[in-house]
Design a protein around this motif. Structure first.
Motif, PDB file in Angstrom:
ATOM      1  N   ASN A 125      -4.426  -2.455  -7.030  1.00  0.00           N
ATOM      2  CA  ASN A 125      -5.077  -1.154  -7.222  1.00  0.00           C
ATOM      3  C   ASN A 125      -4.424  -0.214  -6.213  1.00  0.00           C
ATOM      4  O   ASN A 125      -4.669  -0.329  -4.999  1.00  0.00           O
TER       5      ASN A 125
ATOM      6  N   ASP B 191      -6.440   1.484  -0.465  1.00  0.00           N
ATOM      7  CA  ASP B 191      -7.593   0.802   0.140  1.00  0.00           C
ATOM      8  C   ASP B 191      -7.677  -0.649  -0.339  1.00  0.00           C
ATOM      9  O   ASP B 191      -8.473  -1.428   0.183  1.00  0.00           O
TER      10      ASP B 191
ATOM     11  N   GLU C 225      -5.746   2.311 -11.185  1.00  0.00           N
ATOM     12  CA  GLU C 225      -5.812   3.653 -10.588  1.00  0.00           C
ATOM     13  C   GLU C 225      -4.440   4.344 -10.578  1.00  0.00           C
ATOM     14  O   GLU C 225      -4.070   5.007  -9.610  1.00  0.00           O
TER      15      GLU C 225
ATOM     16  N   ASP D  75     -12.928   9.717  -2.831  1.00  0.00           N
ATOM     17  CA  ASP D  75     -13.242   8.429  -2.211  1.00  0.00           C
ATOM     18  C   ASP D  75     -13.918   8.528  -0.843  1.00  0.00           C
ATOM     19  O   ASP D  75     -14.550   7.583  -0.407  1.00  0.00           O
TER      20      ASP D  75
END
Ligand SMILES: NC(=O)C1=CN([C@@H]2O[C@H](COP(=O)(O)OP(=O)(O)OC[C@H]3O[C@@H](n4cnc5c(N)ncnc54)[C@H](OP(=O)(O)O)[C@@H]3O)[C@@H](O)[C@H]2O)C=CC1
Ligand SMILES: [Mg+2]
Length: 364
Positions: A82, A346, A128, A93
């Motif tokens: 991701n 992340d 994403e 986010d």
């Protein structure tokens, strides 16, 4: 560095000092009409030049997991990642400890590319992705990959000002290693309702061995409170994969950000499915039974979020995991967690090498 005459030069070039950075050829001309192959080393050099003020990438080692004799064919290297949608990272986010400069796309994309080029996967499963058409498709196709993109029907990226389009799942494979047999874009359902989450499933044939397998990528619904929804999406995906693999006859690899800890129902559905799947990263634990302690680690306004959400599932009888890329340690991730100047997402990338089990097809 090849023929860069007439190519566009970005403002970026003015601020860079190294020879490669003064004439970035590939990074600034992600033009779909330029189809000549790129030497991965040259692209890596360009990325490193753009990143010359940043700390170097952390070293992650492959752990050898072979239990039997080496296979006669080269392994299939699969990367699950991701990559963090640019619009979500900047606009939604709330990574409160991540400096905004660490999120600048022109540099972050180089960190993402550096990670891909460092491990050179044969198959790349991404979530994403909101820079498919302007960045990943043109660059990766020139590196020899064939790509497929399936955007989310109502991507949250579209709510962010100056977004670059919807995010979605992308699947890339090296054309010199595999032939595409079948490709299916799946909009996942939950209790028969169409949802905002998607998957791509492809059947590929290895050019060396002639063996076929199915590879799938997905990104399930995020957030707490949606556990039953994720579970239903997982059941729908498993049902689709049952059909695509002709009832588990074709070996299967499923990569995804499941947004679910191993304690969740959707994880249990995958672990106990009649597709006979195992989760590759469990093999890094001493007893082979435990998932890693985290695959994502970030700090939001709500506090620290450290979770295991990303998995590479594989047909346990038809495939062997011969090695897996170790995760970053807590010390390497650092006190401000992810993303950072060191690492662009992340979520950590997961990378595994697979070989086919020798033996009768009935074992699948
Ligand atoms: N325009 C319209 O009509 C519609 C718009 N939408 C938009 O889509 C959104 C929901 O879409 P859906 O696909 O269900 O999204 P999800 O709930 O699956 O989350 C979308 C993204 O948000 C990230 N995320 C997870 N937790 C948080 C958090 N606490 N704070 C910020 N971001 C987080 C996830 O990243 P990760 O997976 O890495 O955790 C994921 O990529 C709505 O909020 C709305 O903005 C939806 C439907 C209709
Ligand atoms: Mg996210």
């Amino acid at each position: 560095m090849g023929n860069g005459t007439g190519r566009l030069y970005s403002a970026l070039t003015k601020t860079l000092s190294s020879a490669a950075a003064q004439h970035p050829e590939y990074l600034v001309s992600a033009d779909p009409d330029h189809l000549e192959p790129i030497d991965p080393k040259e692209l890596l050099e360009e990325c490193r030049a753009v990143l010359h003020t940043r700390p170097p990438r952390y070293q992650r080692d492959f752990v050898d997991l072979r239990t039997d004799c080496p296979s006669s064919h080269p392994p299939i290297r699969v990367m699950q990642w991701n990559i963090l949608a640019q619009a979500l990272g900047e606009g939604k986010d709330n990574f409160v400890q991540c400096p905004v400069e660490a999120l600048k796309w022109e540099e972050r994309k180089c960190l993402i590319l550096e990670e891909i080029l460092a491990y050179q996967p044969d198959i790349l499963c991404l979530q994403e992705v909101d820079h498919y058409f302007d960045t990943f498709q043109p660059l990766l196709s020139r590196l020899g990959y064939q790509g497929t993109f399936f955007p989310k029907p109502w991507s949250p990226c579209l709510d962010v000002e100056h977004n670059n389009g919807p995010d979605g799942c992308a699947l890339f494979f090296l054309q010199n290693r595999f032939k595409l047999i079948n490709s299916t874009n799946i909009r996942l359902t939950a209790m028969t309702l169409k949802t905002n989450q998607v998957a791509i499933a492809q059947t590929l044939e290895c050019k060396e061995s002639g063996r076929q397998f199915c590879i799938a990528v997905t990104h399930l619904k995020a957030r707490t409170g949606w556990e039953r929804f994720r579970s239903a999406q997982g059941c729908d995906l498993l049902q689709n994969l049952q059909n695509i693999t002709q009832g588990a006859k074709i070996p299967l690899i499923v990569c995804g950000d499941f947004n679910a800890e191993p304690t969740e129902e959707v994880y249990q559905h995958f672990a106990s499915s009649s597709l006979n799947l195992n989760s590759a990263y469990k093999l890094l634990s001493p007893d082979g039974q435990s998932e890693p302690p985290y695959t994502t680690w970030k700090i939001r306004t709500s506090g620290e979020c450290r979770h295991t959400l990303d998995y590479i599932w594989y047909s346990r009888h038809a495939l062997n995991v011969t090695s897996a890329l170790d995760l970053l340690t807590e010390e390497q991730i650092g006190p401000n967690r992810l993303p950072s100047f060191h690492y662009p997402s992340d979520h950590l990338s997961l990378v595994c090498d697979f070989s086919f089990s020798e033996g009768p097809d009935e074992l699948f």
